[in-house]
Design a protein around this motif. Structure first.
Motif, mmCIF file in Angstrom:
data_model
loop_
_atom_site.group_PDB
_atom_site.id
_atom_site.type_symbol
_atom_site.label_atom_id
_atom_site.label_comp_id
_atom_site.label_asym_id
_atom_site.label_seq_id
_atom_site.Cartn_x
_atom_site.Cartn_y
_atom_site.Cartn_z
ATOM 1 N N ALA A 15 0.708 -0.908 -0.140
ATOM 2 C CA ALA A 15 0.171 -0.104 -0.087
ATOM 3 C C ALA A 15 0.967 0.931 -0.063
ATOM 4 O O ALA A 15 1.865 1.117 0.511
ATOM 5 C CB ALA A 15 -1.170 -0.019 1.853
ATOM 6 N N GLU A 16 0.756 2.012 -0.465
ATOM 7 C CA GLU A 16 1.120 3.594 -0.541
ATOM 8 C C GLU A 16 1.686 4.336 1.058
ATOM 9 O O GLU A 16 3.190 4.981 0.682
ATOM 10 C CB GLU A 16 0.105 4.572 -1.613
ATOM 11 C CG GLU A 16 1.113 6.208 -1.428
ATOM 12 C CD GLU A 16 1.846 5.993 -2.319
ATOM 13 O OE1 GLU A 16 3.607 6.403 -2.292
ATOM 14 O OE2 GLU A 16 2.387 5.224 -3.242
ATOM 15 N N ASP A 17 0.773 3.853 1.761
ATOM 16 C CA ASP A 17 0.751 3.919 3.285
ATOM 17 C C ASP A 17 1.891 3.432 3.640
ATOM 18 O O ASP A 17 2.521 3.675 4.724
ATOM 19 C CB ASP A 17 0.112 4.263 3.974
ATOM 20 C CG ASP A 17 -1.370 5.273 3.537
ATOM 21 O OD1 ASP A 17 -0.902 6.058 2.781
ATOM 22 O OD2 ASP A 17 -2.008 5.097 3.876
ATOM 23 N N ASP A 18 2.645 2.292 2.805
ATOM 24 C CA ASP A 18 3.755 1.614 3.824
ATOM 25 C C ASP A 18 4.540 1.572 2.752
ATOM 26 O O ASP A 18 5.913 1.402 3.722
ATOM 27 C CB ASP A 18 3.192 -0.208 3.646
ATOM 28 C CG ASP A 18 1.854 -0.136 4.938
ATOM 29 O OD1 ASP A 18 1.462 0.131 5.641
ATOM 30 O OD2 ASP A 18 1.092 -1.383 4.574
ATOM 31 N N VAL A 19 5.083 2.254 1.613
ATOM 32 C CA VAL A 19 6.265 2.065 1.223
ATOM 33 C C VAL A 19 6.834 3.777 2.233
ATOM 34 O O VAL A 19 6.001 4.517 2.237
ATOM 35 C CB VAL A 19 6.298 2.219 -0.104
ATOM 36 C CG1 VAL A 19 5.341 1.315 -0.851
ATOM 37 C CG2 VAL A 19 5.171 3.068 -1.045
ATOM 38 N N LEU A 20 8.039 4.399 1.355
ATOM 39 C CA LEU A 20 9.269 5.240 1.500
ATOM 40 C C LEU A 20 9.596 5.433 0.123
ATOM 41 O O LEU A 20 9.989 4.541 -0.452
ATOM 42 C CB LEU A 20 10.302 4.732 2.940
ATOM 43 C CG LEU A 20 9.426 4.320 4.111
ATOM 44 C CD1 LEU A 20 10.701 4.092 4.644
ATOM 45 C CD2 LEU A 20 8.782 5.693 4.280
ATOM 46 N N HIS A 21 9.454 6.729 0.000
ATOM 47 C CA HIS A 21 10.299 7.415 -1.001
ATOM 48 C C HIS A 21 11.193 7.713 -0.522
ATOM 49 O O HIS A 21 11.377 9.156 -0.239
ATOM 50 C CB HIS A 21 9.172 8.324 -1.175
ATOM 51 C CG HIS A 21 7.900 7.827 -2.271
ATOM 52 N ND1 HIS A 21 7.579 7.575 -3.576
ATOM 53 C CD2 HIS A 21 6.570 7.839 -1.434
ATOM 54 C CE1 HIS A 21 6.412 7.366 -3.965
ATOM 55 N NE2 HIS A 21 5.992 6.870 -2.682
ATOM 56 N N ILE A 22 13.199 7.871 -1.107
ATOM 57 C CA ILE A 22 14.061 8.069 -0.631
ATOM 58 C C ILE A 22 15.050 8.096 -1.490
ATOM 59 O O ILE A 22 14.742 7.279 -2.596
ATOM 60 C CB ILE A 22 14.728 7.098 0.357
ATOM 61 C CG1 ILE A 22 13.743 6.938 1.293
ATOM 62 C CG2 ILE A 22 15.635 7.686 0.403
ATOM 63 C CD1 ILE A 22 14.378 5.307 2.090
ATOM 64 N N GLU A 23 15.018 9.693 -1.744
ATOM 65 C CA GLU A 23 15.676 10.153 -2.843
ATOM 66 C C GLU A 23 15.194 9.257 -4.423
ATOM 67 O O GLU A 23 15.676 8.820 -5.286
ATOM 68 C CB GLU A 23 17.050 9.572 -3.236
ATOM 69 C CG GLU A 23 17.448 10.514 -1.637
ATOM 70 C CD GLU A 23 19.262 9.639 -1.836
ATOM 71 O OE1 GLU A 23 20.349 10.350 -0.992
ATOM 72 O OE2 GLU A 23 19.994 8.931 -2.030
ATOM 73 N N GLY A 24 14.040 9.566 -4.732
ATOM 74 C CA GLY A 24 13.676 9.204 -6.015
ATOM 75 C C GLY A 24 13.382 7.278 -5.990
ATOM 76 O O GLY A 24 12.452 7.534 -7.475
ATOM 77 N N ASN A 25 13.354 6.759 -5.389
ATOM 78 C CA ASN A 25 13.280 5.704 -5.612
ATOM 79 C C ASN A 25 12.307 5.181 -3.773
ATOM 80 O O ASN A 25 12.132 5.754 -2.922
ATOM 81 C CB ASN A 25 14.521 4.972 -4.999
ATOM 82 C CG ASN A 25 16.083 4.699 -5.980
ATOM 83 O OD1 ASN A 25 15.548 4.683 -6.990
ATOM 84 N ND2 ASN A 25 16.733 5.734 -5.387
ATOM 85 N N VAL A 26 11.303 4.213 -4.370
ATOM 86 C CA VAL A 26 10.489 3.952 -3.921
ATOM 87 C C VAL A 26 10.858 2.757 -2.870
ATOM 88 O O VAL A 26 11.127 1.441 -4.000
ATOM 89 C CB VAL A 26 8.805 3.205 -4.593
ATOM 90 C CG1 VAL A 26 7.816 2.590 -3.979
ATOM 91 C CG2 VAL A 26 8.868 4.319 -5.398
ATOM 92 N N TYR A 27 10.910 2.673 -1.799
ATOM 93 C CA TYR A 27 10.917 1.216 -0.705
ATOM 94 C C TYR A 27 10.101 0.709 -0.073
ATOM 95 O O TYR A 27 9.229 1.103 0.614
ATOM 96 C CB TYR A 27 12.222 1.736 0.430
ATOM 97 C CG TYR A 27 13.304 2.690 -0.202
ATOM 98 C CD1 TYR A 27 14.398 1.301 0.521
ATOM 99 C CD2 TYR A 27 13.983 3.804 -1.077
ATOM 100 C CE1 TYR A 27 15.609 1.758 0.371
ATOM 101 C CE2 TYR A 27 15.564 3.775 -0.563
ATOM 102 C CZ TYR A 27 15.589 2.949 -0.672
ATOM 103 O OH TYR A 27 17.615 3.535 -1.130
ATOM 104 N N PHE A 28 9.822 -0.773 -0.538
ATOM 105 C CA PHE A 28 9.612 -1.982 -0.447
ATOM 106 C C PHE A 28 9.513 -2.146 1.442
ATOM 107 O O PHE A 28 10.276 -2.037 1.506
ATOM 108 C CB PHE A 28 8.997 -2.684 -0.893
ATOM 109 C CG PHE A 28 8.229 -1.836 -2.294
ATOM 110 C CD1 PHE A 28 6.839 -2.394 -2.058
ATOM 111 C CD2 PHE A 28 9.290 -1.728 -3.392
ATOM 112 C CE1 PHE A 28 6.286 -2.143 -3.836
ATOM 113 C CE2 PHE A 28 8.917 -1.447 -4.903
ATOM 114 C CZ PHE A 28 7.153 -1.506 -4.763
ATOM 115 N N PRO A 29 8.348 -2.234 2.362
ATOM 116 C CA PRO A 29 8.922 -3.152 3.625
ATOM 117 C C PRO A 29 9.077 -4.451 3.278
ATOM 118 O O PRO A 29 8.873 -4.919 2.399
ATOM 119 C CB PRO A 29 7.383 -2.766 4.781
ATOM 120 C CG PRO A 29 6.278 -2.528 2.846
ATOM 121 C CD PRO A 29 7.542 -1.296 2.564
ATOM 122 N N PRO A 30 10.342 -4.898 4.350
ATOM 123 C CA PRO A 30 10.325 -6.560 3.784
ATOM 124 C C PRO A 30 9.039 -7.437 4.143
ATOM 125 O O PRO A 30 9.514 -8.273 3.484
ATOM 126 C CB PRO A 30 11.502 -6.571 5.178
ATOM 127 C CG PRO A 30 11.721 -5.273 5.322
ATOM 128 C CD PRO A 30 10.174 -4.574 4.758
#
Length: 100
Positions: A15-30
């Protein structure tokens, strides 16, 4: 819902609320990453502000793409303040792995 795919195979989805946006990249929870598609890579890298990086080879249908995913198993504590959340082991993708 952000999704990481390679040749139509879903590697990660959250879900969008669970990912992080860092330096233009999408980081998915493990917990949202299908670990069977990732194997650790020996490629070394340390980000000046995030810390030591772990790269992964992404393999789908016999196609192995080295270093197409990465995470930070033990980010620097100061990075949590910069990002606003603990992103330990969150996984990002690039190049042929499409994130939409």
């Amino acid at each position: 819902m952000p999704t990481a795919t390679l040749n139509g195979t879903v590697i990660a989805e959250a879900a969008e609320d669970d990912v992080l946006h860092i330096e233009g990249n999408v980081y998915f929870p493990p917990s949202s990453v299908k670990a069977e598609f990732l194997t650790t890579s020996p490629t070394p890298y340390t980000c000046p502000w995030k810390g030591e990086c772990q790269y992964f080879t992404v393999t789908v249908d016999g196609q192995a793409l080295p270093d197409r995913a990465w995470s930070y198993p033990h980010p620097y504590p100061t990075a949590f303040d910069r990002v606003g959340k603990d992103f330990s082991n969150y996984v990002a993708f690039w190049k042929e792995v499409q994130v939409s």
